[in-house]
Design a protein around this motif. Structure first.
Motif, PDB file in Angstrom:
ATOM      1  N   SER B 166     -86.539 -81.640  -3.380  1.00 15.01           N
ATOM      2  CA  SER B 166     -85.725 -80.583  -4.022  1.00 15.01           C
ATOM      3  C   SER B 166     -86.526 -79.290  -4.138  1.00 15.01           C
ATOM      4  CB  SER B 166     -85.294 -81.014  -5.416  1.00 15.01           C
ATOM      5  OG  SER B 166     -84.385 -82.058  -5.336  1.00 15.01           O
ATOM      6  N   ARG B 167     -87.820 -79.441  -4.399  1.00 10.54           N
ATOM      7  CA  ARG B 167     -88.674 -78.260  -4.562  1.00 10.54           C
ATOM      8  C   ARG B 167     -88.772 -77.459  -3.262  1.00 10.54           C
ATOM      9  NH1 ARG B 167     -94.845 -78.720  -6.776  1.00 10.54           N
ATOM     10  NH2 ARG B 167     -95.246 -76.500  -6.916  1.00 10.54           N
ATOM     11  N   ASP B 168     -88.995 -78.193  -2.165  1.00  8.69           N
ATOM     12  CA  ASP B 168     -89.088 -77.512  -0.862  1.00  8.69           C
ATOM     13  C   ASP B 168     -87.748 -76.869  -0.494  1.00  8.69           C
ATOM     14  OD1 ASP B 168     -91.711 -78.143  -0.555  1.00  8.69           O
ATOM     15  OD2 ASP B 168     -91.393 -79.826   0.810  1.00  8.69           O
ATOM     16  N   VAL B 169     -86.670 -77.604  -0.779  1.00  9.15           N
ATOM     17  CA  VAL B 169     -85.340 -77.065  -0.452  1.00  9.15           C
ATOM     18  C   VAL B 169     -85.094 -75.786  -1.258  1.00  9.15           C
ATOM     19  CG1 VAL B 169     -82.860 -77.517  -0.483  1.00  9.15           C
ATOM     20  CG2 VAL B 169     -84.427 -79.336   0.148  1.00  9.15           C
ATOM     21  N   ALA B 170     -85.513 -75.807  -2.526  1.00  2.00           N
ATOM     22  CA  ALA B 170     -85.331 -74.620  -3.375  1.00  2.00           C
ATOM     23  C   ALA B 170     -86.098 -73.427  -2.797  1.00  2.00           C
ATOM     24  CB  ALA B 170     -85.803 -74.917  -4.789  1.00  2.00           C
ATOM     25  N   SER B 171     -87.322 -73.687  -2.320  1.00  5.78           N
ATOM     26  CA  SER B 171     -88.119 -72.595  -1.729  1.00  5.78           C
ATOM     27  C   SER B 171     -87.465 -72.063  -0.458  1.00  5.78           C
ATOM     28  CB  SER B 171     -89.526 -73.087  -1.366  1.00  5.78           C
ATOM     29  OG  SER B 171     -90.191 -73.497  -2.506  1.00  5.78           O
ATOM     30  N   ILE B 172     -86.970 -72.974   0.365  1.00  2.00           N
ATOM     31  CA  ILE B 172     -86.376 -72.548   1.637  1.00  2.00           C
ATOM     32  C   ILE B 172     -85.074 -71.797   1.404  1.00  2.00           C
ATOM     33  CG2 ILE B 172     -85.315 -73.408   3.781  1.00  2.00           C
ATOM     34  CD1 ILE B 172     -87.369 -75.748   3.596  1.00  2.00           C
ATOM     35  N   ALA B 173     -84.262 -72.340   0.483  1.00  2.00           N
ATOM     36  CA  ALA B 173     -82.946 -71.721   0.243  1.00  2.00           C
ATOM     37  C   ALA B 173     -83.048 -70.502  -0.681  1.00  2.00           C
ATOM     38  CB  ALA B 173     -81.997 -72.751  -0.358  1.00  2.00           C
ATOM     39  N   SER B 178     -82.520 -76.458  -9.989  1.00  2.00           N
ATOM     40  CA  SER B 178     -81.262 -76.849 -10.642  1.00  2.00           C
ATOM     41  C   SER B 178     -80.066 -76.391  -9.792  1.00  2.00           C
ATOM     42  CB  SER B 178     -81.175 -76.245 -12.038  1.00  2.00           C
ATOM     43  OG  SER B 178     -81.287 -74.843 -11.971  1.00  2.00           O
ATOM     44  N   THR B 179     -80.216 -75.234  -9.149  1.00  2.00           N
ATOM     45  CA  THR B 179     -79.144 -74.741  -8.272  1.00  2.00           C
ATOM     46  C   THR B 179     -79.016 -75.639  -7.051  1.00  2.00           C
ATOM     47  OG1 THR B 179     -79.843 -72.555  -8.980  1.00  2.00           O
ATOM     48  CG2 THR B 179     -78.256 -72.636  -7.196  1.00  2.00           C
TER      49      THR B 179
END
Lengths: 197, 216
Positions: B166-173, B178-179
């Motif tokens: 989730s952390r990597d996805v948050a950085s990429i997106a 939480s989003t």
């Protein structure tokens, strides 16, 4: 014996709950790989949660030849861009020393005062140019053109001024009617100073 | 120049054993052999991601090629404190999303016709999910994913299919974790509902909708 009792196939009901709660467990990672390889598990998994159908998408296979073709294509593209044959070559050509001048984030950061400065410069330039043209050049008007139209005619470009024959059609107490005629243009103007504008 | 060839081969072999961070650091020092190795290493994951975002192999190849070009051109902007993978994925996903947007603009009017043509081609045949091949799954995903937002589609692919954290996805997106969880929850819900509605035959054995709350 249920297939779930087989050690090789995971319990999808339990995993679906885990996935909903955390989604990042090692067990879930292994289950994803298993799902891609096992068609029986696919049916079971989709029965638990249909969106797992898309988790079962297999990895895309890329051959060595395709990788080599990609390396070649990137190298060619970089060469074209640095030679200015492709758009977006600025960064590649100018290198890091000049990059700050063209960086989009920088231009955004200095946008407020840059916009104001650019607008002022344009305005000053425009006024300077207009200033040169303000004093009317009294080119001779065509014959038959009313001299009172000199004021209006001076607003036209010099080339147009010489070409447009203007005649006063009618003059009343409060209104004047003018006619401008050209091969592909005919304009009738009514000047009535009593109209409330 | 045999010596130079030997030297290049030697460097190539050395880079093959290097970690992504070292490789990207070398790219930042204008090392073209390191870029070659980066392309060798990242073509498959980036092509897979771009293909799943776009659904067209040739367009995906173009996007990946452009991603490597951008990586090279922006190499001096890379901060070693960042995760190399996240930076590379972010460039590729931004390009893929941009490409998707421009394609959507072009195809906006033709989309309903294409949808009906695809359905007619399928012939409404009832098939079991076990018999589905990868091409069909991909086709269904692209049809259903058209109803997701760009972020929802991206988050679903990165998190569920590629298996990133989730952390990597948050950085990429470019959003908070939480989003990401909310996007993922909504994407799963939409895909589940639409699959049942449009392709009930594929989810025929479905006995009850999975109850879930957003991760966390």
């Amino acid at each position: 014996m249920s297939r779930f009792e087989d050690k090789t196939c995971p319990d999808w009901k339990r995993l679906a709950v885990e996935r909903g709660q955390a989604g990042g467990s090692a067990a879930w990672g292994e289950a994803r790989e298993h799902l891609r390889a096992c068609p029986h598990c696919r049916q079971e998994a989709i029965a638990v949660d249909p969106s797992l159908l898309f988790v079962a998408m297999a990895p895309v296979e890329v051959t060595e030849d395709e990788v080599h073709a990609m390396q070649q294509a990137v190298a060619q593209s970089l060469r074209r861009r640095s030679a200015g044959w492709e758009p977006g070559a600025r960064d590649a050509v100018r290198g890091p020393r000049w990059r700050w001048l063209w960086s989009r984030s920088r231009s955004r950061a200095r946008a407020p005062w840059l916009r104001v400065a650019a607008t002022v410069a344009l305005l000053v330039g425009f006024l300077a140019l207009r200033g040169g043209e303000v004093s009317p050049r009294h080119d001779p008007l065509p014959e038959g053109v009313d001299s009172r139209l000199a004021g209006e005619a001076s607003d036209l470009a010099p080339a147009e001024r010489g070409l447009l024959p203007v005649e006063l059609l009618e003059e009343g107490n409060e209104a004047r009617l003018y006619h401008l005629a050209a091969p592909d243009l005919a304009v009738v103007m009514v000047f009535d100073e009593t109209l409330p504008f | 120049m045999p010596k130079l060839v030997y030297s290049q081969d030697h460097c190539r072999k050395a880079w093959m054993e290097a970690e992504d961070g070292e490789l990207l650091a070398a790219v930042c020092r204008d090392d073209e052999l390191a870029l070659d190795e980066l392309i060798r290493r990242k073509t498959q994951p980036l092509l897979q991601l771009a293909l799943r975002v776009l659904g067209d192999l040739e367009e995906a190849k173009d996007v990946v090629q452009m991603a490597f070009v951008k990586i090279w051109e922006n190499r001096h902007r890379f901060d070693p404190r960042w995760s190399p993978n996240t930076w590379i994925y972010r460039i590729a996903t931004n390009l893929a999303i941009d490409h998707l947007r421009s394609r959507r603009r072009r195809e906006r009017n033709a989309e309903p016709i294409q949808y009906h043509l695809r359905r007619a081609e399928d012939g409404w045949a009832r098939r079991s999910s076990a018999g589905l091949d990868q091409r069909e799954i991909m086709g269904i995903f692209h049809e259903l994913a058209a109803g997701l937002t760009e972020k929802q589609r991206l988050v679903f692919l990165l998190r569920e299919v590629e298996g990133l954290s989730s952390r990597d996805v948050a950085s990429i997106a470019g959003c908070r974790e939480s989003t990401v969880r909310n996007h993922l929850f909504n994407a799963r819900k939409y895909l589940r509902q639409e699959l049942l509605r449009r392709y009930p035959e594929y989810a025929g054995a479905h006995q009850g909708r999975a109850q879930e709350a957003p991760e966390g």
